[in-house]
Design a protein around this motif. Sequence first.
Motif, PDB file in Angstrom:
ATOM      1  N   HIS A 130      -9.383  -1.103   8.313  1.00 22.48           N
ATOM      2  CA  HIS A 130      -9.257  -1.797   7.288  1.00 22.48           C
ATOM      3  C   HIS A 130     -10.954  -2.148   6.590  1.00 22.48           C
ATOM      4  CE1 HIS A 130      -7.920  -5.214   4.332  1.00 22.48           C
ATOM      5  NE2 HIS A 130      -6.751  -4.209   4.715  1.00 22.48           N
ATOM      6  N   SER A 131     -10.714  -1.774   5.468  1.00 20.17           N
ATOM      7  CA  SER A 131     -12.468  -1.630   5.072  1.00 20.17           C
ATOM      8  C   SER A 131     -12.366  -3.401   4.259  1.00 20.17           C
ATOM      9  CB  SER A 131     -12.108  -1.074   3.292  1.00 20.17           C
ATOM     10  OG  SER A 131     -10.742  -0.979   2.177  1.00 20.17           O
ATOM     11  N   GLY A 132     -11.178  -3.943   3.837  1.00 20.14           N
ATOM     12  CA  GLY A 132     -11.878  -5.055   3.557  1.00 20.14           C
ATOM     13  C   GLY A 132     -12.424  -5.754   4.459  1.00 20.14           C
ATOM     14  N   GLU A 133     -11.815  -5.707   5.806  1.00 15.46           N
ATOM     15  CA  GLU A 133     -12.341  -6.093   7.007  1.00 15.46           C
ATOM     16  C   GLU A 133     -13.602  -5.429   7.769  1.00 15.46           C
ATOM     17  OE1 GLU A 133      -8.770  -8.600   8.139  1.00 15.46           O
ATOM     18  OE2 GLU A 133      -8.427  -6.966   9.227  1.00 15.46           O
ATOM     19  N   TYR A 134     -13.518  -4.624   8.063  1.00 13.94           N
ATOM     20  CA  TYR A 134     -15.049  -3.825   8.803  1.00 13.94           C
ATOM     21  C   TYR A 134     -16.003  -3.933   8.507  1.00 13.94           C
ATOM     22  CZ  TYR A 134     -16.676  -0.126  11.518  1.00 13.94           C
ATOM     23  OH  TYR A 134     -17.224   0.726  12.258  1.00 13.94           O
ATOM     24  N   GLN A 139      -0.500  11.787  19.454  1.00 12.81           N
ATOM     25  CA  GLN A 139      -0.973  10.128  18.674  1.00 12.81           C
ATOM     26  C   GLN A 139      -0.400  10.908  17.161  1.00 12.81           C
ATOM     27  OE1 GLN A 139      -4.385   8.838  19.201  1.00 12.81           O
ATOM     28  NE2 GLN A 139      -5.476  10.672  18.450  1.00 12.81           N
ATOM     29  N   LYS A 140       0.212   9.581  16.510  1.00 13.35           N
ATOM     30  CA  LYS A 140       0.195   9.692  14.836  1.00 13.35           C
ATOM     31  C   LYS A 140      -0.744   9.528  14.201  1.00 13.35           C
ATOM     32  CE  LYS A 140       3.406   8.164  11.927  1.00 13.35           C
ATOM     33  NZ  LYS A 140       5.415   7.703  11.600  1.00 13.35           N
ATOM     34  N   ILE A 141      -1.350   9.696  13.569  1.00 15.70           N
ATOM     35  CA  ILE A 141      -2.538   9.956  12.195  1.00 15.70           C
ATOM     36  C   ILE A 141      -1.991   8.904  10.916  1.00 15.70           C
ATOM     37  CG2 ILE A 141      -4.680  10.315  11.635  1.00 15.70           C
ATOM     38  CD1 ILE A 141      -4.856  12.401  14.082  1.00 15.70           C
ATOM     39  N   GLU A 142      -2.180   7.935  10.987  1.00 15.10           N
ATOM     40  CA  GLU A 142      -1.994   8.044   9.302  1.00 15.10           C
ATOM     41  C   GLU A 142      -3.529   7.620   8.080  1.00 15.10           C
ATOM     42  OE1 GLU A 142       2.356   5.387   9.013  1.00 15.10           O
ATOM     43  OE2 GLU A 142       1.904   5.784  10.985  1.00 15.10           O
ATOM     44  N   ILE A 143      -3.005   7.617   7.535  1.00 17.64           N
ATOM     45  CA  ILE A 143      -4.520   6.585   6.038  1.00 17.64           C
ATOM     46  C   ILE A 143      -3.639   6.017   4.989  1.00 17.64           C
ATOM     47  CG2 ILE A 143      -6.699   7.199   5.043  1.00 17.64           C
ATOM     48  CD1 ILE A 143      -7.338   9.262   6.591  1.00 17.64           C
ATOM     49  N   HIS A 144      -3.369   4.918   4.741  1.00 17.52           N
ATOM     50  CA  HIS A 144      -2.746   4.203   3.457  1.00 17.52           C
ATOM     51  C   HIS A 144      -3.982   4.010   2.645  1.00 17.52           C
ATOM     52  CE1 HIS A 144       0.609   3.974   5.855  1.00 17.52           C
ATOM     53  NE2 HIS A 144       0.241   4.253   7.022  1.00 17.52           N
ATOM     54  N   GLY A 145      -3.554   3.392   1.665  1.00 19.41           N
ATOM     55  CA  GLY A 145      -4.402   3.369   0.265  1.00 19.41           C
ATOM     56  C   GLY A 145      -3.837   1.674  -0.376  1.00 19.41           C
ATOM     57  N   HIS A 146      -4.524   2.056  -0.839  1.00 17.98           N
ATOM     58  CA  HIS A 146      -4.414   0.195  -2.310  1.00 17.98           C
ATOM     59  C   HIS A 146      -5.486   0.250  -3.272  1.00 17.98           C
ATOM     60  CE1 HIS A 146      -4.278  -3.838  -2.882  1.00 17.98           C
ATOM     61  NE2 HIS A 146      -2.497  -4.156  -2.348  1.00 17.98           N
ATOM     62  N   ARG A 147      -5.113   0.238  -3.884  1.00 13.32           N
ATOM     63  CA  ARG A 147      -6.103  -0.956  -5.081  1.00 13.32           C
ATOM     64  C   ARG A 147      -6.771  -1.478  -4.361  1.00 13.32           C
ATOM     65  NH1 ARG A 147      -5.851  -5.906  -7.454  1.00 13.32           N
ATOM     66  NH2 ARG A 147      -3.952  -7.045  -6.805  1.00 13.32           N
ATOM     67  N   LEU A 148      -7.290  -2.520  -3.514  1.00 17.33           N
ATOM     68  CA  LEU A 148      -8.546  -3.109  -2.942  1.00 17.33           C
ATOM     69  C   LEU A 148      -8.677  -2.256  -1.827  1.00 17.33           C
ATOM     70  CD1 LEU A 148      -7.097  -6.624  -4.318  1.00 17.33           C
ATOM     71  CD2 LEU A 148      -8.704  -5.145  -5.613  1.00 17.33           C
ATOM     72  N   PHE A 149      -7.482  -2.129  -1.196  1.00 18.55           N
ATOM     73  CA  PHE A 149      -8.395  -1.339  -0.201  1.00 18.55           C
ATOM     74  C   PHE A 149      -7.950  -0.207   0.930  1.00 18.55           C
ATOM     75  CE2 PHE A 149      -5.388  -5.332   0.477  1.00 18.55           C
ATOM     76  CZ  PHE A 149      -4.305  -4.911   0.888  1.00 18.55           C
ATOM     77  N   SER A 150      -8.184  -0.115   2.122  1.00 20.61           N
ATOM     78  CA  SER A 150      -7.549   1.443   2.742  1.00 20.61           C
ATOM     79  C   SER A 150      -7.907   0.989   3.712  1.00 20.61           C
ATOM     80  CB  SER A 150      -8.364   2.939   2.720  1.00 20.61           C
ATOM     81  OG  SER A 150      -9.698   2.532   3.216  1.00 20.61           O
ATOM     82  N   TYR A 151      -6.980   1.719   4.783  1.00 16.26           N
ATOM     83  CA  TYR A 151      -7.057   1.327   6.166  1.00 16.26           C
ATOM     84  C   TYR A 151      -6.037   2.767   7.402  1.00 16.26           C
ATOM     85  CZ  TYR A 151      -1.656   0.225   5.725  1.00 16.26           C
ATOM     86  OH  TYR A 151      -0.349   0.113   5.211  1.00 16.26           O
ATOM     87  N   PRO A 200       1.023  -1.316   0.296  1.00 13.67           N
ATOM     88  CA  PRO A 200      -0.020  -0.603   0.232  1.00 13.67           C
ATOM     89  C   PRO A 200       0.875   1.362   0.251  1.00 13.67           C
ATOM     90  CG  PRO A 200       0.458  -0.643   2.050  1.00 13.67           C
ATOM     91  CD  PRO A 200       1.202  -2.021   1.268  1.00 13.67           C
ATOM     92  N   VAL A 201       0.217   2.102  -0.325  1.00 11.13           N
ATOM     93  CA  VAL A 201       0.553   3.844  -0.556  1.00 11.13           C
ATOM     94  C   VAL A 201       0.818   4.540   0.662  1.00 11.13           C
ATOM     95  CG1 VAL A 201       1.561   3.590  -2.698  1.00 11.13           C
ATOM     96  CG2 VAL A 201      -0.501   4.901  -2.080  1.00 11.13           C
ATOM     97  N   LYS A 202       0.819   5.406   1.344  1.00  6.81           N
ATOM     98  CA  LYS A 202       0.803   5.825   2.305  1.00  6.81           C
ATOM     99  C   LYS A 202       0.123   7.914   1.734  1.00  6.81           C
ATOM    100  CE  LYS A 202       3.554   6.866   6.108  1.00  6.81           C
ATOM    101  NZ  LYS A 202       4.588   7.099   6.894  1.00  6.81           N
ATOM    102  N   ILE A 203      -1.053   8.350   2.401  1.00  8.04           N
ATOM    103  CA  ILE A 203      -2.495   8.913   1.391  1.00  8.04           C
ATOM    104  C   ILE A 203      -2.029  10.260   2.247  1.00  8.04           C
ATOM    105  CG2 ILE A 203      -4.158   9.916   0.847  1.00  8.04           C
ATOM    106  CD1 ILE A 203      -4.850   6.674   0.400  1.00  8.04           C
ATOM    107  N   LEU A 204      -1.550   9.775   4.094  1.00  4.41           N
ATOM    108  CA  LEU A 204      -2.107  10.947   4.447  1.00  4.41           C
ATOM    109  C   LEU A 204      -1.421  10.854   5.764  1.00  4.41           C
ATOM    110  CD1 LEU A 204      -5.068  13.250   5.699  1.00  4.41           C
ATOM    111  CD2 LEU A 204      -4.004  12.074   7.937  1.00  4.41           C
ATOM    112  N   GLU A 205      -0.396  11.948   6.893  1.00  3.34           N
ATOM    113  CA  GLU A 205       0.254  11.454   8.286  1.00  3.34           C
ATOM    114  C   GLU A 205       0.368  13.111   8.629  1.00  3.34           C
ATOM    115  OE1 GLU A 205       4.704  11.008   9.451  1.00  3.34           O
ATOM    116  OE2 GLU A 205       3.842   9.647   7.781  1.00  3.34           O
ATOM    117  N   ALA A 206      -0.319  12.835   9.688  1.00 11.54           N
ATOM    118  CA  ALA A 206      -0.560  14.111  10.358  1.00 11.54           C
ATOM    119  C   ALA A 206       0.232  13.479  11.693  1.00 11.54           C
ATOM    120  CB  ALA A 206      -1.905  14.665  10.761  1.00 11.54           C
ATOM    121  N   VAL A 207       0.684  14.005  12.743  1.00 11.63           N
ATOM    122  CA  VAL A 207       1.040  14.398  14.377  1.00 11.63           C
ATOM    123  C   VAL A 207       0.312  15.564  15.244  1.00 11.63           C
ATOM    124  CG1 VAL A 207       3.334  13.779  15.829  1.00 11.63           C
ATOM    125  CG2 VAL A 207       3.636  12.998  13.258  1.00 11.63           C
ATOM    126  N   SER A 208      -0.080  14.903  16.225  1.00  7.30           N
ATOM    127  CA  SER A 208      -0.962  16.042  16.910  1.00  7.30           C
ATOM    128  C   SER A 208       0.018  15.710  18.191  1.00  7.30           C
ATOM    129  CB  SER A 208      -2.343  14.977  17.314  1.00  7.30           C
ATOM    130  OG  SER A 208      -2.835  13.903  17.661  1.00  7.30           O
TER     131      SER A 208
END
Length: 378
Positions: A129-133, A107-119, A96-104
């Motif tokens: 995880h979108s494939g499991e949720y 905590q550290k917040i990350e959103i990752h994407g893939h051709r079949l799912f995101s998490y 997967p690839v990292k779409i978004l990263e932020a640090v408050s």
Amino acid sequence: MKKRNSRAACPAILADDYKKSLGLSQEEYALYDRARGGLLVTEAQGIAALPEKALASLSLKRLVTRSRAPDGQQLFWAADPVALLEEGRLAALGTPVKILEAVSPFQKIEIHGHRLFSYFKLNGNIQFHSGEYALCRYPKAGLPAELLQKPARALILGGGDGLIAGDLLPYNPREVIIVELDGLLTEIFRHSEQGRRISQGALEAKKVKVVTDDAFSFLRGHRGSYDLVFADMELHWTRRARGDSLGRDYIGMLSMMGALLADGGIFVAMPAMDEREARFFQREILPLLEEYGPRERRPGQRERCDWHYFLFRQFFPSVKRMMLKMFFTGGHLLYLCSFSPIDEKKIRRLLKARMAAGRLRLGRPGSFEPRVFYCQDH
């Protein structure tokens, strides 16, 4: 009509793909699956009874490690499947690839994407995880809502990503209040495209009110009652931002539930299943139980694998434990707690009515088969 390829549509619930990608035998995969849930083995249970050859093989592959708990018991922990995915070690699924990263400040917040799912992850720990949720969204929110038939008010302690709120809205509650410590987290899930997609736009709904505050501070000054109260907090991570006793705060919260829950109301707890959570519980919670629970009762060896159940039984006469086994987001332990009886037969009836195409089915506790959901009262 062309038959839909379910393997491509939802790769995250197919254990055979993982066994193939990781090069594991059936015995090794079963042991790895147990270790991911934080297998706690005591000397009395016999460490030698575990398949040492499989353990050694998993250790060589950097999939399982061993450590000692503070009370001397031996813990077996498995590598994070998300880390394996991001390292490219699950070749069958791709990287997967990292779409978004932020640090408050919290905590550290990350959103990752893939051709079949995101998490997305908090502090490196996967939350969604979108494939499991689809496997856990109903048991976590819809099931307790249907047990109450029509919950009027819901309080979510934590849950600033809006996931639980989004799952509650179809049941037409009158009001949903989210108390989230991290304002940046709610802003990301309210305004970013990826965040809104994951939360189903729940944070923009008129029925949803977000309060940026520490949940325990909010409760100490709050009056009102709720049909549903959700504890969606990761206290073992929150310690980085707070120096006071989170264990005492958590137990204090449980002692308030008698006044906070409406008649027949349900408290839903979702503690993490990982090493940090186990150590937090041993360090912060167990020493306090004598102050709140019967002095003659302490967790015995049989109960040590489920300390949360023991804790909740100190405060609620009715506690139902459920477990949902997945891969990327690990096993979810859910506790439905109430001062009124909870009908286990109704729980099973509701679950069976929701099962679709074998993606959710009832099973026996202790089995290693993926996609197993079970409910039990000890």
